[in-house]
Each structure stands twice: as C-alpha cells, then as structure tokens.
Design a protein around this motif. Structure first.
Motif: not given
Lengths: 289, 518
Positions: B443-469
């Motif tokens: 599983y790509d296990y999101n240890t924080f709340d077990q739901n996907g992370v979708i979107g831009l990172h606030p610090i890295v301006n051009n890295m999109f995330f679509a993981t942790g589902f």
C-alpha cells in the motif's frame, strides 16, 4: 510533430500497416501503369524508406521525386478518379486516421443522444407518458397496466399517438428487442415501479452497466429477456442478483460469456425462484489444445 | 524560424528577376502541410542546366530544418552517444508508471489544447511491474466512503469506466474489456459502529451513490450463507461497485497515452536538482522556495544516466513516493506497507452473487472467477505491521488473523478441502483450510490520515503529488488523473474540488480521516 510520430510508429497495429501498404501498392501500381519503369524506381525507393515515418512528406526534397513522375501521365491521359483519390489519401494518412476516430466517436455520441433524458416530456406530460414516448422513439413497444393493447412503433418509426390519452398509467410490459437502448436510457424508465416484463433481445448497446442499473426494478420485475446481446459478460450477470422476484430469465445465445455451462448453473443457484432459459450454447466438451 | 520562411518567399520573387531559359514559367503548385509550404514541381525530366535558385531553395529548406533541430526543445545533438536514453528536455515528468501515473499522462494529453503542446514523459523503473501496487491489488471499486471527496472520486471513476472505450479507444486496436464484476460491496457493522454506518449512508446517498442499508434479517434473506451473529446493520452497494482487472486498466491508459504522444522512459529517478529562493514569511521566518530544474534518471542496471530538464514533476511513485520526496529534502508521510492476499478454493462456497464482503473485524473476502475460488485478506494492527523489504507472504498470518473471523462469518468456507500444510502447526488436529496460493503487495500508506495527497507542495513550486491513497489508488485513478491534469493545465480543480486533500492539511496537522467502521 515529426519526432512524436516516430515514437508512435512502433505501436502501429498490423491492420494499419496493411492499410498503408495497400494504399502504397495501388499508388505504385498506378504510377507504373502510366510512366516508364525507369522513372518509377526513384519514387519506389523513396516510399519504403519513408515507411517508418509517415508518408506525409514533410521534407520537400522527398516530395519532389514522386510528384515529378506524375507529370508524364498528364501528357498521356489523366489517371482515373479513384487512383488519383487514393494517391491523394496516401499523402494524408493522419487526416484519414483522424476522420476514422471522429466517425467512431460520432457513433457513440449518436447512441448517447438517442438515449438522453426526455426532460421536456417529463415536465409537461408526466413521467409515464415520457417513458412511453421514449420507448416508441427507439422503435420499441409497450403495454400499459390494465390495458390489453400494445403500442408498438413500426420499422419506419411511425406509431400511434393514442397513448397520450392514458395519462398517469404506468407501464407493465416493455419490449425493446433489437433497439439501441443503453444504460442512459434507463433514466427514462426509472419511475416505472410496476414493470413486470422487460425484453431486450439483441440490443447492441446493452452491456453489463445496463444490467447493473436494473436493480431499480427489483420489486416488480418478473420476466427478463436478455438473449443475443453481444456485450453482456459474466460480470454483468452477477448484477442480476438484486432481482429476487424474477420468475423467468432468458439468457440464450450470449456471445460474451466464456463458459456458459458454469454460468447458467451459478445463475440458477443465485436466483432459486427463477426459471432460466439458456438455449443456443454449445455444451460439448472440447479438447484443450 | 520566420526569417527562414521570409527568405524562402523572397527567393521565389527573385525567380522573376533572373529568368533562366531552361526553367518553365509556371505557377508551382503549393499546398500547406501544417506550417510548412510544400512545393510541387511540374518539370518532366532532369533540367538541362543546374538551376542555382532551385537548388538553393532545397538547400535552404534543409538548412532550415537543421537549424530547427539545433534549437533547444528538439532532441538533436551533435554528439549522439546513446539512443536509449530519455529525452533531455520535457515539460512534465511523471515519476511512476503505475495506474495513477499513466492516468495523469493520458488526461494531460487529452486536455492539451494544442496538439503536441505539452511534452510528457513517464519514468518507470520496473517495466515488468513486479512490485507495483497497481497490478497486485484486489481491484475493487466502491462508493462507500465517509469523505465526500472519496465518494465523488469513486463515482467519477465509475462513470469513466462505463464509457471506457470512448475515452481510451485506440483506432484499429481491440476494445478495452475491464472484466468488471458488478457484485457490489457489503459492509457489516456491529452495535457499536452501526451509527457511523448510518451517517456514512446518508452522506453517500446525498452524493448520488446507490447504496442500501440492510438489517440483520434482511441480510439473512438476501445472503443465506452469511452467519449474521453480531451484525446489527449492513451496507450494500447496488450499482457502480464491484471489482475489475487492474492490469487491463493500466495497459489501456498506457496504450492510449502512448498513442497520444506520451513518451515512456525505463529508469529510476535518483536525484532532483533544484534552485532555492529564500523568502521571509509574515512572521519573519525564512522559507526556502524551491523549484525543480532537472530530474536525474538512471538507466536500469547501468551507470548511464540522463539529467532531464523539466518544467513540472508529478510524484506518482506510489509506495516509494516518500523516498522521492526525501530527495528534495521535504517530508511526505507516505511509506510502503505490506498487505497479504490469500486465494482459497472452496467448491461449495457462496455462488455468483458473492459481494466484496468486509466484516467489522477488518477481514474481507470476495469471489474470484467461477471455479469456487475466493480471495481474502485483512489489514494488520499498527503494531504488527510486516516487514516491507520484500514481498514474501506470511501464511501464519492467515491462520491466526483471517481464518477464525472468516470461518465464523461464512460457515460454508469451513468445508474447504482439507490439507496438511508443511508448517509447525501441522501436528495439531484442528482442521486447516487449503490456501491455494497467496501474494503480497504494497500500500502507498499515508501514515498521517490514510487518504490521498493531491496537489502542489507549498515549498516546492513545481512538484505535484498524487500519492498516499492507502489502498484506494486504483479505484480513484481515472478521476485523480483528471484532477491533476486540471491542476497542471488549468491551474485549479474544475470538475471535483479536491483542495481538502491537498498538502495543506499535512502542514497544518488537520487529518482528514475516513470514518470507516474498520
């Protein structure tokens, strides 16, 4: 775009290769028929080398040699129209491909459009009349609850408008054999809570997702005929589990089922009160090669 | 570019100024192919004298093409060393060739307004997908979630799969057959969690999901093979729920994306080069805004690598997304977690109407095929998570954690063919079920709340995330792909608003937990 096309080419299907080579053979044959063989060889040497990249002749130099051997024909006699047309098409390969994919999409859009929600009829005439109108528009037939006469549209799509007199009468039997109904069309039939018989033989657009939506008739449906529908597979038949009141089920000649014997037995187990008819299958044991 | 074209036009005008006797004064036939003007000459044989201007035109056209190639953005370089490497420059680099990565690639190409406008490269390190979560998944799709975002994602994905051939059809190729089994999901709840199930049911119905609630007696009527002891309420999916073949979906996305012009690269991302700009926040803290400049892709089993310059990077690396984020120096709470799936064979088991049954103890099982095979699994407790260095299966886990619950819930499975396993417990007289085979996946296990992370990172301006589902990636993949493509091309979400699943919640430490009953 040239680089993109070269990356796409390794994934060209065999059929497309054959299509293109057929067009090129006709082109070459038409050239050799009108011009002497010596002038054909430069053009024929060009075309095999360009078989990896599309024959859209982006570089002007390669387009000069085939077209330069066209002109001898103009001095003798113009080649026939179909030859000229095929020659034109060989230089428009990606356009032809685009047209083919558009026609495929247009077919799908046509099916979706025929099965849209009849909102105007629903608002102004009530949902039962809207369902009736939808069925007649798709060249099906139906029978109202309590009536004995059927309202059927003939082959040319003409039907009797007398069904408008029966306001707020639900439908009891619906016959949509060999029509273009699909899962979207069930939006129009959703309110028919007293539908007893539904017959959708041979409908080309009825697939598993359609069967999954049939749960809306779970209380009332007693007879279902889905034979000869090419798109139904085993996964869709599992969706019939919700129709617990079903008394007669016809699943004959479904080409999409891989092992019909097992599936029929499992269906009979799943619907114990139902009488399952399954003709048209070849149950002989075949040797596994 | 345009200067060359102007020279071309001026040359043709110059023909009239220098009449050459051997040249026929006819209007050359021209037609446009794209932005190039092609010229058809009408001469019948080789010219008597070499026409300086005609040759010049051809030479200039060739030089123009060469200059185009030499400009940045094309793949031509004077030193051609290795043809198997990925391109030097790309617009969007998608790290991870699983179903999420290819879905994003397809949707970007689908939504680009100019043909060939966006250059997309998908980097995948293992073309055999031997450890990829996509192909090892149980392949289920359900709308029975508690978060509205998850419900909408599932519904949109089901809608996509309904018309999958219209979306992913490639001309002259076979149509896509997902082998979708419309058998629905069945969740069982005991007394304590029945109220959560009812609230979830209301949320699901409000978003249009076709779910029904069953009491214990109704459940017994519908599925007589279930032992309803302890079950207070059951939630049953009527439509758009079931399971399908994940490999088919992955290959369908891949085939369509490749036909639309996405480039595939087999290699591993080993480094990300970025530039930093130190900025000061309102509170006076220093924050380094980073921008990825290039991605270093290492070819498999080789020392050869290619630094790819890119405008955007999408992190769709699944279980290894945390490792990729660590290369940037940012922390992403996604890690691999191993989950086992066991295949059972029971000829007398429940039939064609077996749903995807999930018990309140966490044990799930579903039918597989028509031959009386079932697959089963469960999520282990937090403290007893198995080791993730390999994909070895622990059969003891089945005997201890799954079998007792499964056998009590579905008594028909107790009549599994008995066999004596070669394990330390074979001496005990208790009957052991026959587990035909088993496999494990991450599983790509999101240890924080077990739901996907979708979107831009606030610090890295051009890295999109679509993981942790955490086990839901496959069923949400079409909708997530569309959402990320909208983010990249339109700048914000247009169809489903997934801003609640962004990175903000991780930074602000506000978990979006699923109120599941398990």
């Amino acid at each position: 775009p040239v680089e993109r096309c070269c990356h796409v080419c390794p994934f060209m299907s065999l059929y497309r290769c054959c299509q293109r080579s057929a067009l090129l053979v006709v082109y070459r044959r038409s050239l050799s028929s009108v011009s002497p063989p010596s002038s054909v060889s430069p053009s024929s040497s060009v075309s095999p080398s360009s078989s990896v990249s599309p024959p859209s002749s982006v570089s002007p130099s390669s387009s000069v040699s085939p077209s330069s051997s066209v002109s001898p024909s103009s001095s003798l006699s113009p080649p026939p129209l179909h030859t000229r047309f095929l020659r034109y098409l060989t230089q428009r390969f990606y356009d032809v491909e685009m047209l083919q994919s558009w026609s495929f999409l247009r077919r799908w859009k046509r099916v979706q459009k025929r099965n849209t929600y009849y909102g105007y009829a629903q608002e102004n005439y009530g949902s039962d009349i809207a369902s009736a109108y939808y069925i007649l528009n798709l060249k099906g037939g139906f029978r109202f609850v309590g009536q004995s006469e059927w309202f059927i549209a003939d082959q040319r799509g003409k039907f009797n408008w007398a069904f408008l007199d029966h306001k707020n009468t639900p439908l009891e039997e619906v016959n949509m054999n060999y029509t273009g109904i699909n899962y979207r069309g069930l939006d129009n039939l959703e309110v028919q809570k007293s539908l007893r018989t539904l017959s959708i033989r041979g409908c080309p657009e009825v697939d598993d997702w359609f069967l999954a939506r049939l749960h809306m008739f779970e209380d009332s449906l007693e007879e279902l005929d889905i034979s000869h529908c090419p798109r139904i597979t085993t996964g869709g038949l599992a969706a019939l589990r919700n129709l617990k009141g079903l008394k007669r089920l016809d699943v004959s000649s479904l080409p999409g089922i891989s092992s019909p014997g097992v599936v029929i037995i499992l269906l009979e187990e799943m619907l114990p009160k139902c009488d399952v008819t399954a003709n048209g299958y070849d149950h002989t044991l075949r040797e596994e090669s | 570019m345009s200067t060359w074209r102007r020279v071309h036009v001026n040359l043709r005008k110059a023909h009239g100024l220098f009449p050459v006797s051997s040249r026929r004064v006819t209007q050359p036939n021209t037609w446009k192919y794209g932005h190039l003007t092609l010229c058809k000459s009408l001469s019948t044989s080789r010219p008597l004298r070499n026409d300086f201007f005609k040759d010049l035109e051809v030479q200039l056209a060739a030089m123009r093409q060469k200059a185009l190639d030499a400009l940045p953005g094309s793949d031509w370089s004077p030193l051609e060393i290795d043809r198997g490497l990925p391109p030097e420059r790309a617009d969007v680099v998608i790290v991870g060739g699983g179903v999420i990565g290819w879905s994003i690639a397809y949707w970007i190409k689908q939504k680009e307004r100019v043909r060939g406008g966006v250059r997309v490269v998908v980097v995948e390190k293992d073309p055999t997908y031997s450890q990829a979560s996509t192909v090892l998944s149980a392949g289920g799709i359900r709308q029975q979630f508690s978060l509205p975002e998850n419900i909408c994602l599932s519904m949109a994905s089901a809608q996509f799969m309904k018309n999958i051939n219209e979306h992913l059809h490639v001309l002259n190729e076979d149509p896509v057959d997902l082998q979708f089994n419309h058998s629905g999901y069945l969740f069982l709840a005991n007394e304590e969690v029945a109220h959560i199930m009812e609230e979830n049911y209301k949320t699901q119905r409000s978003f249009g999901a076709h779910v029904s609630l069953l009491s214990a007696t109704q459940l017994k009527e519908k599925f007589p093979w279930i032992n309803t002891d302890g079950v207070a309420l059951a939630s049953y999916g009527l439509e758009n729920e079931g399971w399908f073949d994940p490999w088919t979906l992955l290959q369908a996305f891949r085939r369509k994306a490749l036909s639309l012009g996405v480039e595939q690269c087999i290699g591993e991302v080993t480094d990300l080069k970025y530039t930093s700009n130190i900025g000061i926040t309102a509170e006076g803290d220093q924050v380094a805004q980073r921008r990825i400049k290039s991605v270093k892709v290492q070819v498999r089993n080789s020392l050869v690598y290619q630094p790819m310059e890119c405008a955007m990077v999408v992190n769709a690396a699944g279980a290894l997304s945390g490792k990729l984020a660590a290369m940037m120096g940012i922390s992403l709470p996604v890690e691999p977690r191993k989950r086992y799936i066991y295949v059972l064979n029971c000829p007398d088991g429940p039939g064609l109407d077996t749903p995807f049954l999930i018990d309140y103890s966490g044990v799930w099982f579903r039918r597989e095929g028509l031959g009386g095979n079932y697959i089963a699994g469960t999520s282990p407790e937090e403290a007893l998570e198995p080791d993730t260095s390999d994909l070895e299966v622990d059969h003891q886990f089945f005997e201890e954690k799954i079998w007792p619950h499964l056998a009590s819930r579905v008594p028909a499975l107790e009549k599994l063919k008995m066999c004596i396993l070669m394990s330390p417990s074979f001496l005990s007289p208790s009957f052991l079920p026959q587990v035909t085979s088993a496999w494990a996946g991450f599983y790509d296990y999101n240890t924080f709340d077990q739901n996907g992370v979708i979107g831009l990172h606030p610090i890295v301006n051009n890295m999109f995330f679509a993981t942790g589902f955490s086990g839901h990636g496959l069923q949400h993949s079409p909708a997530v792909g569309r959402a990320v493509a909208e983010l990249i091309l339109d700048g914000n979400f247009t169809s489903i608003d997934l801003s609640n699943l962004g990175f903000r919640r991780i930074i602000q430490q506000e978990p979006m937990l699923e109120r599941n009953i398990v």
